[in-house]
Design an enzyme around this catalytic site. Structure first.
Site, PDB file in Angstrom:
ATOM      1  N   THR A 269     -32.032 -39.831  12.630  1.00  0.00           N
ATOM      2  CA  THR A 269     -30.967 -39.125  11.966  1.00  0.00           C
ATOM      3  C   THR A 269     -31.834 -38.537  10.743  1.00  0.00           C
ATOM      4  OG1 THR A 269     -29.333 -40.693  12.442  1.00  0.00           O
ATOM      5  CG2 THR A 269     -28.995 -39.293  10.516  1.00  0.00           C
ATOM      6  N   PHE A 271     -31.333 -36.905   7.019  1.00  0.00           N
ATOM      7  CA  PHE A 271     -30.619 -37.061   5.723  1.00  0.00           C
ATOM      8  C   PHE A 271     -31.135 -36.200   4.733  1.00  0.00           C
ATOM      9  CE2 PHE A 271     -30.817 -41.081   7.731  1.00  0.00           C
ATOM     10  CZ  PHE A 271     -29.444 -41.764   7.809  1.00  0.00           C
TER      11      PHE A 271
END
Length: 368
Positions: A269, A271
């Site tokens: 992921t 960010f």
């Protein structure tokens, strides 16, 4: 007897050498502590001279420390370990002058929380928020110095809500974090065979479906609002487990019965770190922008060609509805380079001449 005496002498000599080595280590530790304190005193003095710009300086100083590490890799310690050490050194020093407050999507032990600690170290003040919108609001109102928001997953794609927030927000992207997403089976129990119920977020349970079917077939799966909440439940109830992060195991005092039980690996992921400050160029930067084009043939092509003609390498493009008029879209684009570079500023000026709307969201160091 002679053999015994020789062995005894060898042991004594070895112990003497060991004592010398230990004393040498003690001396090195004392020198390191002294140097760290000298560094902290110097950094704090510099920060107090320019306290109003602390926020922009933290990431700049951290990036500078990382670059010096890259330039001085000459010993056995790997780069990742040295970065981890210096992250804590820089964060601890800044906390003496003015601790960073970082808003993130809570509760504690979520992957966003882990991303925060990866970037800001453990000395920052982490402030959980209930939504991505609240993170933006906390930073905009000055209640937090930085915010950390998820923007993209390598398997599930873009977090569209985060991208949409940038349309109306004046906050800047000043950094990015890449975090590997791993799911673990956590429990107070001593073995997998004792487990009778498993808690987790629906997405985490789906990511571990094959492992759960093969190893805990017939066991009750209970969906809760977050993996952190699942860990909290498992910490209070015997014969239960949670599918959650390693950080959750530490925070809720749980055993990792089985690590990395997700069905797919290479799951990351991305960010964004957001603030009201723009960071300086590092030589290995990315820039994110939003733009919209006229509703006519070839308009998008002309916009992208402008970027290509200026030698900008696109790393992502995503279309999003403007939410203001039906069938109108904005395009979210990442490309390599910094707004202070001539070719980037030239490309943006040319893009503005052909587009209805261009908004620079920020330039920031690329995450490895």
């Amino acid at each position: 007897v002679i053999l015994y005496i020789r062995s005894s002498v060898k042991v004594v000599n070895t112990l003497n050498e060991t004592d010398k080595d230990l004393n040498s280590l003690d001396d090195l530790d004392a020198r390191i502590v002294k140097l760290l304190n000298e560094r902290a005193e110097t950094e704090v003095r510099l920060l107090k001279e320019c306290i109003d710009s602390d926020k922009e300086k933290f990431l700049d100083r951290l990036t500078g420390a990382y670059q010096r590490i890259k330039n001085n890799l000459s010993g056995p310690l790997p780069e990742a370990a040295l970065k981890s050490i210096f992250r804590e050194v820089v964060a601890s020093t800044f906390s003496l002058a003015k601790p960073n407050t970082v808003a993130y999507l809570g509760p504690p032990a979520t992957f966003t929380h882990m991303a925060c600690m990866r970037s800001f170290g453990s000395s920052a003040h982490f402030q959980p928020a209930v939504s991505i919108a609240q993170i933006f609001e906390e930073v905009e109102k000055g209640k937090a110095d930085y915010g950390v928001v998820p923007v993209e997953n390598s398997i599930e794609g873009t977090v569209t809500y985060t991208v949409d927030m940038f349309v109306d927000s004046d906050l800047k992207i000043c950094g990015e974090i890449l975090l590997e997403i791993t799911q673990n089976l956590l429990s107070k129990a001593g073995s997998v065979g004792e487990i009778k119920k498993v808690y987790s977020h629906p997405q985490a349970l789906a990511q571990c479906r094959f492992w759960l079917e093969n190893n805990l077939k017939g066991i009750e799966l209970v969906e809760v609002e977050s993996t952190a909440k699942a860990a909290e439940y498992a910490s209070r109830e015997p014969e239960t487990a949670a599918v959650a992060s390693e950080a959750a195991a530490s925070i809720y005092d749980l055993h990792i019965l089985e690590p990395k039980i997700q069905d797919q690996y290479n799951n990351y992921t991305r960010f964004f770190i957001i603030s009201d400050q723009q960071v300086s160029p590092t030589g290995r930067d990315k820039t994110s922008i939003l733009f919209s084009v006229k509703h006519e043939a070839g308009a998008l092509h002309r916009g992208l060609k402008t970027l290509a003609d200026n030698g900008l390498n696109l790393t992502q493009i995503e279309s999003r509805p403007t939410r203001k008029k039906a069938w109108e879209y904005v395009f979210f684009v990442d490309f390599e380079g910094h707004v202070e570079q001539e070719k980037v500023s030239t490309a943006l000026k040319e893009l503005e001449a052909t587009c209805l709307f261009v908004k620079v969201l920020g330039s920031y160091p690329r995450s490895e």
